[in-house]
Write a protein that holds these residues in place. Sequence first.
Motif, PDB file in Angstrom:
ATOM      1  N   GLN A  89       0.853  -1.187   0.000  1.00  0.00           N
ATOM      2  CA  GLN A  89       0.000   0.000   0.000  1.00  0.00           C
ATOM      3  C   GLN A  89       0.888   1.235   0.000  1.00  0.00           C
ATOM      4  OE1 GLN A  89      -3.374   0.093   2.631  1.00  0.00           O
ATOM      5  NE2 GLN A  89      -3.368  -2.115   2.916  1.00  0.00           N
ATOM      6  N   ARG A  90       0.405   2.290  -0.646  1.00  0.00           N
ATOM      7  CA  ARG A  90       1.213   3.500  -0.768  1.00  0.00           C
ATOM      8  C   ARG A  90       0.404   4.712  -0.330  1.00  0.00           C
ATOM      9  NH1 ARG A  90       5.097   3.355  -6.003  1.00  0.00           N
ATOM     10  NH2 ARG A  90       6.053   4.920  -4.680  1.00  0.00           N
ATOM     11  N   PRO A 126      -9.523   3.891   1.018  1.00  0.00           N
ATOM     12  CA  PRO A 126      -8.507   2.928   0.564  1.00  0.00           C
ATOM     13  C   PRO A 126      -7.265   3.637   0.023  1.00  0.00           C
ATOM     14  CG  PRO A 126     -10.678   2.378  -0.314  1.00  0.00           C
ATOM     15  CD  PRO A 126     -10.789   3.748   0.299  1.00  0.00           C
ATOM     16  N   LEU A 127      -6.109   3.065   0.310  1.00  0.00           N
ATOM     17  CA  LEU A 127      -4.863   3.606  -0.212  1.00  0.00           C
ATOM     18  C   LEU A 127      -4.553   2.971  -1.569  1.00  0.00           C
ATOM     19  CD1 LEU A 127      -2.610   3.495   2.974  1.00  0.00           C
ATOM     20  CD2 LEU A 127      -3.548   5.533   1.882  1.00  0.00           C
ATOM     21  N   ARG A 129      -2.571   0.836  -4.253  1.00  0.00           N
ATOM     22  CA  ARG A 129      -1.782  -0.393  -4.118  1.00  0.00           C
ATOM     23  C   ARG A 129      -0.684  -0.428  -5.170  1.00  0.00           C
ATOM     24  NH1 ARG A 129      -5.588  -0.325  -0.129  1.00  0.00           N
ATOM     25  NH2 ARG A 129      -6.151  -2.399   0.615  1.00  0.00           N
ATOM     26  N   HIS A 158       0.514  -6.611   1.436  1.00  0.00           N
ATOM     27  CA  HIS A 158      -0.493  -5.929   2.249  1.00  0.00           C
ATOM     28  C   HIS A 158      -1.805  -5.770   1.484  1.00  0.00           C
ATOM     29  CE1 HIS A 158      -0.952  -2.621   5.567  1.00  0.00           C
ATOM     30  NE2 HIS A 158      -1.900  -3.535   5.614  1.00  0.00           N
ATOM     31  N   SER A 159      -2.748  -6.655   1.766  1.00  0.00           N
ATOM     32  CA  SER A 159      -4.130  -6.552   1.291  1.00  0.00           C
ATOM     33  C   SER A 159      -4.294  -6.535  -0.226  1.00  0.00           C
ATOM     34  CB  SER A 159      -4.800  -5.307   1.887  1.00  0.00           C
ATOM     35  OG  SER A 159      -4.813  -5.370   3.285  1.00  0.00           O
TER      36      SER A 159
END
Length: 295
Positions: A89-90, A126-127, A129, A158-159
Motif C-alpha cells: 500500500q502507498r 482505501p490507499l 496499491r 499488504h491486502s
Amino acid sequence: MTLSLPVTFLGDRSGLSASILGLGCSRLGSTLSGCGGAAAEALLRHALDAGVTLFDTANIYGQGESERLIGRALAGRRDEVTIVTKAGQRFTATQRVVALAKSPLRQLVHRLPGLRGAIASRRAAPLPRDYSPAHLQGAVEASLRRLRIERIDLFLLHSPSAEAIRQGAPFELLDRLVQAGKLRAWGISCDDGAAAREALRLPSVAALQLPLDVAQAMRPALTQAAGQGIGLMLREIFAGQAGDAAARAAALRVALQFERSVALVGTTSARHLDEAVEAARSITSPPSRPLETSA
C-alpha cells in the motif's frame, strides 16, 4: 525476565515459532493514537517481558514510525522475537506531505476535535496499491533499515485483491529475497476469502493473515493449509467487543482453536494486553494443536 506464554510452530514453510499471541502495532506512532516515543517503546518491551514474541507491523503504519519504534525498543533482543511486516500500500502525494508535519499535527489533534475526525475520515479511504517488484524491493530495504535488522522473519503483501494475486508480479522477487537472506519467508495479508483462496494456491506462501470472521468462514481450507505447512495470523479478533472482557476472552478462544495460528492483539494499552495474555494462558490447547511452553 520473560514470562512464559505458549508458543506455536507456524509451519514447515516458514520454520518459525512464535507466541500464540502477537502484538498488532498498527497504531504505534500514529498521529491519532497518542502512543509514540517512550510510551510506545515501553509497551513493546512490556509485551516481550509478558511472553509476547511476535510483533506485526507494516511500512505504512505511523508513516514508518511503527517500524522505527520496534527497531529501537527491541534492539539487543533480536533473537527473542519474530518480526512481521508488510508492504504494497502507498500513500498519496498529499499524505506524504502531511507526514512531514506529523509532530505539530499530533499536538493540534488534542486541541481541535474536528481535526481528529477529519484525519480519521481520510484514513478510512482505501490507499493506492503497488505490488510491482520495484516498489516491493525498495520497501523491503527501507523496512530493514527502520527495523534495524538484517532479515525480516515474515514479509506479507499488504491486502492485495484476488486479481492482484492471480497476476503474480512480485512472487519471483520475493522468492529471490528469501534466497538472498533478506526475508526468512513471505506470505499474504488478505482482507477477504477470495484473496485468501488465491493465496493458498501459491507454493511459496508460508503464512496468511486474515480477519477472524473470514477465517471462520473457510476453516476447512485453513485446516488443510496447516497440514501443508502454512501458518496463520488472525486479526480483528475483538471487533465490536470494547468493554466486554468476557466476550473478548471468548473470541480469543475461537481464534486459538485454529491450527498453526497466532492471535494478533492490536492495542496501545498495557492493561488490555495483560488481559489478553492472561486469557491466552488460561486457554487449554485442543489436542490437534500441540503447544510448547517458552522458557
